[in-house]
Design an enzyme around this catalytic site. Sequence first.
Site, PDB file in Angstrom:
ATOM      1  N   ASP A 109      44.072  27.948  42.341  1.00  0.00           N
ATOM      2  CA  ASP A 109      44.535  29.331  42.348  1.00  0.00           C
ATOM      3  C   ASP A 109      45.152  29.622  43.714  1.00  0.00           C
ATOM      4  OD1 ASP A 109      44.699  32.121  41.482  1.00  0.00           O
ATOM      5  OD2 ASP A 109      43.076  32.464  42.913  1.00  0.00           O
ATOM      6  N   ASP A 138      38.935  31.836  42.586  1.00  0.00           N
ATOM      7  CA  ASP A 138      38.031  32.884  43.049  1.00  0.00           C
ATOM      8  C   ASP A 138      37.883  34.046  42.093  1.00  0.00           C
ATOM      9  OD1 ASP A 138      40.727  33.903  43.597  1.00  0.00           O
ATOM     10  OD2 ASP A 138      39.698  35.493  44.695  1.00  0.00           O
TER      11      ASP A 138
END
Length: 271
Positions: free
Chosen positions: A13, A214
């Site tokens: 990410d 996250d």
Amino acid sequence: MPTLQQPLILFTDVEGTLLDIHTQEWQPASDWLLRLKQQQIPVILCSSKTAAEMMLLQKELGLEALPLIAENGAVIHLADEWQDDEAFPRLISGSPHEEIRHVLNQLRDSDGYKFTTFSDVSEPTIVDWTGMTPRHAALAKLHEASETLIWRDSDEKMLEFRAALASLGLQFVQGARFWHVLDERGGKAQAVNWLLHRYQQREGFRRTSIGLGDGPNDASLLDTTDYAVVVKGLNRDGVRLSRDTPERVYHTRESGPAGWREGLDYWLAPP
């Protein structure tokens, strides 16, 4: 445990993981990015960001010419050298952006849902929301197969909204700060699996995969890879994994790129 001597591939990410969510800085990760490049280990960016802004970010990070996953998996941009692939240069899953935007406007007009999309606002507003540079903010508006929004209504209305989207074949995905609407045929997990399969087809062997993320929208990515790093994030709901065991998942103490570095130190640094 994975090692640098294995054929590896990383799926990461971007915002809140590889990039600091407030400053967009990535320098704490720079040593590992260089080391992985020297070891010829692909680092695949996998984000809700548009392909246009991620291609610029790739160049800034020294990751150009690699594939990338954009718009939460709705868009896969292929490696430069994969011109023989039938999907080159991009694989887009499901409904295009303009159709999704039309659906959102209809639902807002008919049912009064309160939200603001990236398409509704100017580039300076996106700069204020995100801390991006004006150049990145302009690219953030170039959606191809999703829409990004800020939800401004109640939790109860959100459940209604999610159900309405699902009835139309769309999914409502929570990121680190924003919400995203894309076709149910898209998603980070399916994009990761597609690229893993393509790499295996082209190379003749399977790479061991490590995922880093996250936000709630990273859960499917982290459940798909062999090993995972859950970087400490801001989202109150955290990241809920179906396979959250210490044998394959590490939760960092640090956030952003410092947490990204911490996760790779845990899995890949020599004892």
